[in-house]
Design a protein around this motif. Structure first.
Motif, PDB file in Angstrom:
ATOM      1  N   SER A  47       0.893  -1.146   0.090  1.00 14.17           N
ATOM      2  CA  SER A  47      -0.003  -0.117   0.041  1.00 14.17           C
ATOM      3  C   SER A  47       0.948   1.242  -0.165  1.00 14.17           C
ATOM      4  O   SER A  47       2.006   1.401   0.246  1.00 14.17           O
ATOM      5  N   MET A  48       0.112   2.489  -0.259  1.00  9.52           N
ATOM      6  CA  MET A  48       0.945   3.677  -0.357  1.00  9.52           C
ATOM      7  C   MET A  48       1.344   4.233   0.921  1.00  9.52           C
ATOM      8  O   MET A  48       0.397   4.184   1.909  1.00  9.52           O
ATOM      9  N   GLN A  49       2.527   4.572   1.089  1.00  7.17           N
ATOM     10  CA  GLN A  49       2.972   5.383   2.194  1.00  7.17           C
ATOM     11  C   GLN A  49       3.589   6.403   2.194  1.00  7.17           C
ATOM     12  O   GLN A  49       4.308   6.526   1.046  1.00  7.17           O
ATOM     13  N   CYS A  50       3.815   7.624   2.899  1.00  5.70           N
ATOM     14  CA  CYS A  50       4.395   8.672   2.473  1.00  5.70           C
ATOM     15  C   CYS A  50       5.228   9.003   3.612  1.00  5.70           C
ATOM     16  O   CYS A  50       5.090   8.762   4.839  1.00  5.70           O
ATOM     17  N   ILE A  57      18.055  24.656   2.656  1.00  2.00           N
ATOM     18  CA  ILE A  57      18.656  25.364   1.842  1.00  2.00           C
ATOM     19  C   ILE A  57      19.992  25.801   2.553  1.00  2.00           C
ATOM     20  O   ILE A  57      19.740  26.915   3.334  1.00  2.00           O
ATOM     21  N   SER A  58      20.978  25.649   1.987  1.00  2.00           N
ATOM     22  CA  SER A  58      22.249  25.726   2.657  1.00  2.00           C
ATOM     23  C   SER A  58      22.700  27.517   2.562  1.00  2.00           C
ATOM     24  O   SER A  58      23.255  27.926   3.704  1.00  2.00           O
ATOM     25  N   CYS A  59      22.296  27.866   1.706  1.00  2.00           N
ATOM     26  CA  CYS A  59      22.559  29.686   1.641  1.00  2.00           C
ATOM     27  C   CYS A  59      21.648  30.473   2.419  1.00  2.00           C
ATOM     28  O   CYS A  59      22.158  31.601   2.639  1.00  2.00           O
ATOM     29  N   THR A  60      20.409  30.000   2.557  1.00  2.00           N
ATOM     30  CA  THR A  60      19.588  30.918   3.437  1.00  2.00           C
ATOM     31  C   THR A  60      19.075  30.343   4.659  1.00  2.00           C
ATOM     32  O   THR A  60      18.465  30.747   5.562  1.00  2.00           O
ATOM     33  N   ASN A  61      19.596  29.036   4.972  1.00  2.00           N
ATOM     34  CA  ASN A  61      19.463  28.550   6.278  1.00  2.00           C
ATOM     35  C   ASN A  61      17.679  28.199   6.473  1.00  2.00           C
ATOM     36  O   ASN A  61      17.148  28.311   7.589  1.00  2.00           O
ATOM     37  N   GLU A  62      16.940  28.083   5.438  1.00  2.00           N
ATOM     38  CA  GLU A  62      15.620  27.937   5.545  1.00  2.00           C
ATOM     39  C   GLU A  62      15.345  26.308   5.207  1.00  2.00           C
ATOM     40  O   GLU A  62      16.217  25.763   4.558  1.00  2.00           O
ATOM     41  N   VAL A  63      14.179  25.796   5.977  1.00  2.00           N
ATOM     42  CA  VAL A  63      13.860  24.620   5.919  1.00  2.00           C
ATOM     43  C   VAL A  63      12.702  24.463   5.115  1.00  2.00           C
ATOM     44  O   VAL A  63      11.645  25.251   5.464  1.00  2.00           O
ATOM     45  N   ILE A  64      12.517  23.986   3.945  1.00  2.00           N
ATOM     46  CA  ILE A  64      11.354  23.639   3.288  1.00  2.00           C
ATOM     47  C   ILE A  64      10.857  22.202   3.385  1.00  2.00           C
ATOM     48  O   ILE A  64      11.243  21.206   3.139  1.00  2.00           O
ATOM     49  N   PRO A  65       9.349  22.387   3.831  1.00  2.00           N
ATOM     50  CA  PRO A  65       8.815  21.145   4.136  1.00  2.00           C
ATOM     51  C   PRO A  65       8.476  20.292   2.656  1.00  2.00           C
ATOM     52  O   PRO A  65       7.864  20.874   1.673  1.00  2.00           O
ATOM     53  N   ASP A  66       8.547  18.968   2.771  1.00  2.00           N
ATOM     54  CA  ASP A  66       8.238  18.356   1.375  1.00  2.00           C
ATOM     55  C   ASP A  66       7.479  16.947   1.868  1.00  2.00           C
ATOM     56  O   ASP A  66       7.791  16.581   2.913  1.00  2.00           O
ATOM     57  N   THR A  67       6.827  16.390   0.838  1.00  2.00           N
ATOM     58  CA  THR A  67       6.500  14.894   1.149  1.00  2.00           C
ATOM     59  C   THR A  67       6.533  14.014  -0.014  1.00  2.00           C
ATOM     60  O   THR A  67       6.515  14.579  -1.362  1.00  2.00           O
ATOM     61  N   VAL A  68       7.115  12.863   0.063  1.00  2.00           N
ATOM     62  CA  VAL A  68       7.160  12.050  -0.822  1.00  2.00           C
ATOM     63  C   VAL A  68       6.689  10.758  -0.357  1.00  2.00           C
ATOM     64  O   VAL A  68       6.463  10.308   0.473  1.00  2.00           O
ATOM     65  N   CYS A  69       5.709  10.189  -1.675  1.00  2.00           N
ATOM     66  CA  CYS A  69       5.297   8.788  -1.169  1.00  2.00           C
ATOM     67  C   CYS A  69       5.666   7.550  -2.076  1.00  2.00           C
ATOM     68  O   CYS A  69       6.118   7.927  -3.095  1.00  2.00           O
ATOM     69  N   GLY A  71       5.175   3.168  -2.895  1.00  2.00           N
ATOM     70  CA  GLY A  71       4.170   1.922  -2.836  1.00  2.00           C
ATOM     71  C   GLY A  71       3.232   2.022  -4.270  1.00  2.00           C
ATOM     72  O   GLY A  71       3.545   2.654  -5.107  1.00  2.00           O
ATOM     73  N   GLU A  72       2.200   1.329  -3.973  1.00  2.00           N
ATOM     74  CA  GLU A  72       1.251   1.124  -5.077  1.00  2.00           C
ATOM     75  C   GLU A  72       0.609   2.274  -5.247  1.00  2.00           C
ATOM     76  O   GLU A  72       0.033   3.298  -4.301  1.00  2.00           O
ATOM     77  N   GLY A  73       0.540   2.647  -6.600  1.00  2.00           N
ATOM     78  CA  GLY A  73      -0.023   3.969  -7.058  1.00  2.00           C
ATOM     79  C   GLY A  73       0.643   5.170  -7.225  1.00  2.00           C
ATOM     80  O   GLY A  73       0.167   6.457  -7.150  1.00  2.00           O
ATOM     81  N   THR A  74       1.904   5.005  -6.948  1.00  2.00           N
ATOM     82  CA  THR A  74       3.006   6.192  -6.892  1.00  2.00           C
ATOM     83  C   THR A  74       4.223   5.836  -7.932  1.00  2.00           C
ATOM     84  O   THR A  74       4.412   4.885  -8.538  1.00  2.00           O
ATOM     85  N   ASP A  75       4.904   6.898  -8.037  1.00  2.00           N
ATOM     86  CA  ASP A  75       5.833   6.936  -9.141  1.00  2.00           C
ATOM     87  C   ASP A  75       7.037   6.050  -8.527  1.00  2.00           C
ATOM     88  O   ASP A  75       8.021   5.556  -9.224  1.00  2.00           O
ATOM     89  N   ASN A  76       7.013   6.004  -7.349  1.00  2.00           N
ATOM     90  CA  ASN A  76       8.206   5.449  -6.660  1.00  2.00           C
ATOM     91  C   ASN A  76       7.855   4.121  -5.964  1.00  2.00           C
ATOM     92  O   ASN A  76       7.056   4.137  -5.174  1.00  2.00           O
ATOM     93  N   ALA A  77       8.414   3.210  -6.605  1.00  2.00           N
ATOM     94  CA  ALA A  77       7.851   1.699  -6.034  1.00  2.00           C
ATOM     95  C   ALA A  77       8.171   1.205  -4.701  1.00  2.00           C
ATOM     96  O   ALA A  77       7.617   0.596  -4.003  1.00  2.00           O
ATOM     97  N   THR A  78       9.443   1.508  -4.242  1.00  2.00           N
ATOM     98  CA  THR A  78       9.913   1.011  -2.961  1.00  2.00           C
ATOM     99  C   THR A  78      10.620   2.318  -2.270  1.00  2.00           C
ATOM    100  O   THR A  78      10.618   3.450  -2.743  1.00  2.00           O
ATOM    101  N   TYR A  79      11.122   2.123  -0.647  1.00  2.00           N
ATOM    102  CA  TYR A  79      11.492   3.071  -0.064  1.00  2.00           C
ATOM    103  C   TYR A  79      12.613   3.627  -0.770  1.00  2.00           C
ATOM    104  O   TYR A  79      13.025   4.732  -0.418  1.00  2.00           O
ATOM    105  N   GLU A  80      13.492   2.721  -1.192  1.00  2.00           N
ATOM    106  CA  GLU A  80      14.885   3.103  -1.829  1.00  2.00           C
ATOM    107  C   GLU A  80      14.750   4.187  -3.000  1.00  2.00           C
ATOM    108  O   GLU A  80      15.241   5.139  -2.923  1.00  2.00           O
ATOM    109  N   ASP A  81      13.615   4.007  -3.749  1.00  2.00           N
ATOM    110  CA  ASP A  81      13.170   4.821  -4.986  1.00  2.00           C
ATOM    111  C   ASP A  81      12.863   6.087  -4.246  1.00  2.00           C
ATOM    112  O   ASP A  81      13.068   7.332  -4.703  1.00  2.00           O
ATOM    113  N   ALA A  82      12.091   6.261  -3.225  1.00  2.00           N
ATOM    114  CA  ALA A  82      11.758   7.395  -2.433  1.00  2.00           C
ATOM    115  C   ALA A  82      12.658   8.043  -1.845  1.00  2.00           C
ATOM    116  O   ALA A  82      12.815   9.356  -2.076  1.00  2.00           O
ATOM    117  N   TRP A  83      13.709   7.474  -1.304  1.00  2.00           N
ATOM    118  CA  TRP A  83      14.881   8.078  -0.759  1.00  2.00           C
ATOM    119  C   TRP A  83      15.555   8.620  -1.956  1.00  2.00           C
ATOM    120  O   TRP A  83      16.329   9.857  -1.476  1.00  2.00           O
TER     121      TRP A  83
END
Length: 99
Positions: A47-50, A57-69, A71-83
Motif C-alpha cells: 500500500s501507499m506510504q508517505c 537550503i544551505s545559503c539561506t538556512n531555510e527549511v522547506i517541508p516536502d512529502t514523498v510517497c 508504494g502502490e499508485g505512486t511513481d516510487n515503487a520502493t522505499y529506496e526509490d523514495a529516498w
C-alpha cells in the motif's frame, strides 16, 4: 348452566383485559454492523506510504517541508526509490535557491 357460567366468566375476563391494553406501535430499530478488514502483511507493504521531510537550503538556512510517497499508485515503487527522490529534490532545491 355450567356452560353459561363459563361463557360469562370468559366474557367478563375479556372485557376487563381489553380496558387495560395499550396500543404499541412497532419501532424500527437500525442494526449497526461493523466491518473489519484484516490486512495481510504483504498487502500492507504494497500500500501507499508517505514520508514528510524538510529540505535545508544551505545559503539561506531555510527549511522547506516536502512529502514523498512510495508504494502502490505512486511513481516510487520502493522505499529506496523514495529516498533517491528525496536526495534529488534536496539537490535541485539548493541549486534553484542558491544558484
Amino acid at each position: 348452566m355450567k356452560k353459561i357460567l363459563l361463557i360469562a366468566t370468559i366474557s367478563v375476563a375479556g372485557l376487563v383485559s381489553a380496558k387495560n391494553t395499550e396500543v404499541k406501535t412497532p419501532t424500527k430499530e437500525v442494526e449497526k454492523k461493523e466491518v473489519v478488514k484484516e490486512v495481510d502483511s504483504k498487502e500492507a507493504d504494497a500500500s501507499m506510504q508517505c514520508i514528510q521531510y524538510g529540505m535545508l537550503i544551505s545559503c539561506t538556512n531555510e527549511v522547506i517541508p516536502d512529502t514523498v510517497c512510495y508504494g502502490e499508485g505512486t511513481d516510487n515503487a520502493t522505499y529506496e526509490d523514495a529516498w533517491d527522490c528525496i536526495t534529488t529534490n534536496g539537490q535541485l532545491a539548493n541549486e534553484f535557491f542558491c544558484g
